[in-house]
Write a protein that holds these residues in place. Structure first.
Motif, PDB file in Angstrom:
ATOM      1  N   TYR A 191       0.715  -1.225  -0.034  1.00 14.13           N
ATOM      2  CA  TYR A 191      -0.049  -0.055  -0.069  1.00 14.13           C
ATOM      3  C   TYR A 191       0.724   1.116   0.070  1.00 14.13           C
ATOM      4  O   TYR A 191       2.116   1.114   0.228  1.00 14.13           O
ATOM      5  CB  TYR A 191      -0.926   0.039   1.163  1.00 14.13           C
ATOM      6  N   ARG A 233      -4.646   4.667   3.516  1.00  5.22           N
ATOM      7  CA  ARG A 233      -3.962   3.425   2.962  1.00  5.22           C
ATOM      8  C   ARG A 233      -4.455   3.203   1.455  1.00  5.22           C
ATOM      9  O   ARG A 233      -5.595   3.185   1.503  1.00  5.22           O
ATOM     10  CB  ARG A 233      -3.468   2.274   3.785  1.00  5.22           C
ATOM     11  N   TRP A 235      -4.336   0.457  -0.855  1.00  6.55           N
ATOM     12  CA  TRP A 235      -3.896  -1.068  -1.231  1.00  6.55           C
ATOM     13  C   TRP A 235      -4.072  -1.222  -2.553  1.00  6.55           C
ATOM     14  O   TRP A 235      -4.937  -1.084  -3.490  1.00  6.55           O
ATOM     15  CB  TRP A 235      -4.685  -1.899  -0.330  1.00  6.55           C
TER      16      TRP A 235
END
Length: 247
Positions: A191, A233, A235
């Motif tokens: 990520y 984040r 990913w």
């Protein structure tokens, strides 16, 4: 004063050039015939080798890859057709055809998760799970050859390199330089975070967010906001295994 050659002299020169050309053509033909003869000898030896080691070629992916290299050197393509000598002897045409069908199936099944971009290593693992065989029974070389055959059908499948990884793309998404740099950065942890992208790539905040949002819209990224630090984040399943993603 130097005398110019007469008609007889010019005719002699022309005759000499014709002789040189004929000799050159003859030597070239001898070389070509010799090369053809050597290639036929190599092909015969290759057929004998295939008969002797056909079980190893079918079952051992490393041996199979070396066999393909030998074939390429003498201009033989065992996958050119599902019919004929090689298909009947080895059955590898059917093997790659079936592999190609399963690759399409897996890419379609995982597309909602990875946006149509899957890690080649992960693809090999999923194929082995389907076959219920050892992890190394289907090699990356096997996958690449099967995907190459899919191209003939105009299926849109292709393999791209991002950093040290090979990714299989099954959708007509065009990745530009910014997209590739994000994907390469994501290979470290699976990520990326916006401020990390800004720092590592020396980008402005706007450029980082715009690129990440584009990848998100294309289905190549997943958002994770469940962290105490409050930092989002992004990913990327195509370069990292996310728990439960491929189930």
């Amino acid at each position: 004063m130097r005398r110019r050659p007469g008609i007889a002299g010019l005719q002699n020169q022309a005759a000499a050039r014709d002789q040189y050309r004929l000799v050159g053509d003859h030597v070239a033909k001898l070389r070509t015939d010799m090369m053809k003869e050597q290639l036929e000898t190599f092909r015969s030896q290759l057929e004998e080798f295939a008969r002797k080691h056909k079980n190893d070629i079918r079952k051992n992916p490393a041996f199979r890859a070396q066999f393909h290299e030998m074939c390429a050197k003498v201009g033989v393509d065992p996958l050119a057709s599902n019919k004929g000598f090689w298909a009947e002897l080895l059955g590898i045409g059917d093997f790659y055809y079936e592999l190609g069908v399963q690759i399409v199936d897996i890419c379609l099944a995982t597309r909602s998760h990875n946006g149509g971009l899957i890690n080649l290593q992960e693809l090999c693992s999923l194929l082995c799970q389907r076959h219920k065989v050892a992890r190394d029974s289907v090699s990356e070389d096997d996958c690449l050859r099967a995907i190459n055959k899919l191209k003939i059908l105009g299926s849109g499948f292709e393999v791209i390199s991002v950093g040290k990884k090979k990714l299989v793309r099954s959708v007509p998404t065009e990745l530009n330089k910014d997209h590739n740099e994000i994907l390469e950065l994501a290979q470290v942890q699976g990520y990326v975070i916006v401020d990390e992208v800004e720092k590592r790539l020396s980008w402005s905040s706007g450029r980082a967010i715009d690129t990440l949002e584009t990848l998100l819209e294309e289905g190549l990224a997943m958002i994770d906001d469940g962290h105490r630090d409050g930092r989002r984040r992004y990913w990327f399943p195509c370069v990292a295994s996310v728990p439960g993603a491929t189930g």
